[in-house]
Design a protein around this motif. Structure first.
Motif, PDB file in Angstrom:
ATOM      1  N   THR A 156       3.464  -3.355  -2.470  1.00  0.00           N
ATOM      2  CA  THR A 156       2.864  -2.166  -1.883  1.00  0.00           C
ATOM      3  C   THR A 156       2.423  -1.210  -2.982  1.00  0.00           C
ATOM      4  OG1 THR A 156       5.007  -1.094  -1.737  1.00  0.00           O
ATOM      5  CG2 THR A 156       4.283  -2.316   0.209  1.00  0.00           C
TER       6      THR A 156
ATOM      7  N   TYR B 136      -5.195  -4.257   5.030  1.00  0.00           N
ATOM      8  CA  TYR B 136      -4.843  -2.935   4.523  1.00  0.00           C
ATOM      9  C   TYR B 136      -5.829  -1.889   5.044  1.00  0.00           C
ATOM     10  CZ  TYR B 136      -2.711  -6.270   1.334  1.00  0.00           C
ATOM     11  OH  TYR B 136      -2.032  -7.338   0.820  1.00  0.00           O
TER      12      TYR B 136
ATOM     13  N   THR C 131      -5.361   0.392  -0.041  1.00  0.00           N
ATOM     14  CA  THR C 131      -4.055   0.390  -0.700  1.00  0.00           C
ATOM     15  C   THR C 131      -3.147  -0.575   0.031  1.00  0.00           C
ATOM     16  OG1 THR C 131      -4.322   2.705  -1.338  1.00  0.00           O
ATOM     17  CG2 THR C 131      -2.080   1.820  -1.377  1.00  0.00           C
TER      18      THR C 131
ATOM     19  N   SER D  25      -0.091  -1.860   1.736  1.00  0.00           N
ATOM     20  CA  SER D  25       0.972  -1.118   2.417  1.00  0.00           C
ATOM     21  C   SER D  25       1.945  -2.079   3.068  1.00  0.00           C
ATOM     22  CB  SER D  25       0.373  -0.211   3.471  1.00  0.00           C
ATOM     23  OG  SER D  25      -0.455  -0.956   4.341  1.00  0.00           O
TER      24      SER D  25
END
Ligand code: FES
Length: 141
Positions: A40, A127, A139, A141
């Motif tokens: 992450t 994402y 990003t 996650s």
């Protein structure tokens, strides 16, 4: 058989069993045993211009971006793990079927990463994408 000779034979046999077990475990590629999108916090950004047509794709920092619609709104793009969850095959966007397909064994995923067709058994990580000007940002996650 002498004691020393017996122990040598036993040691070699034991080593062969251990090595065989290790090679079998290390070389095993069962269905759904990969999740290439793990981790992450990694962020990637790409310019919209690098995705000129529906189906275009580009990978940045381990994140795969697809253009899935013609407009330049944020909803026209998705970001996913870079390869298939089955055995790391290459992924393509198939507009006519509105899904992501793996070119290796044919697994299919929705744009949300849901498995639509095996052999993959692990969903594809997708994402969230934001758009700032002409820059897409995703990003993990
Ligand atoms: S690598 Fe096997 S279906 Fe993708």
């Amino acid at each position: 058989m002498e004691r020393d000779e017996f122990l040598k034979t036993l040691g070699i046999s034991f080593a062969m069993v251990c090595a065989g077990t290790c090679f079998q475990a290390c070389g095993k590629k069962g269905d759904g045993d990969q999740d290439p999108g793990t981790g992450t916090g990694t962020t990637a950004s790409v310019e919209i211009a690098s995705l000129p047509a529906v189906g275009s794709k580009v990978t940045a920092n381990g994140i795969l971006f697809f253009r899935i619609a013609a407009s330049n709104s944020v909803n026209s793009f998705i970001a996913t793990a870079p390869v298939c969850t089955h055995e790391a095959g290459q992924l393509i966007w198939v507009q006519a079927e509105n899904r992501i397909k793996c070119t290796n064994h044919g697994a299919e995923f929705s744009s949300a990463g849901t498995i639509l067709l095996g052999p993959a058994t692990t969903p594809l990580r997708v994402y969230p994408v934001t758009l700032t000007g002409t820059t897409l940002i995703a990003t993990k996650s």
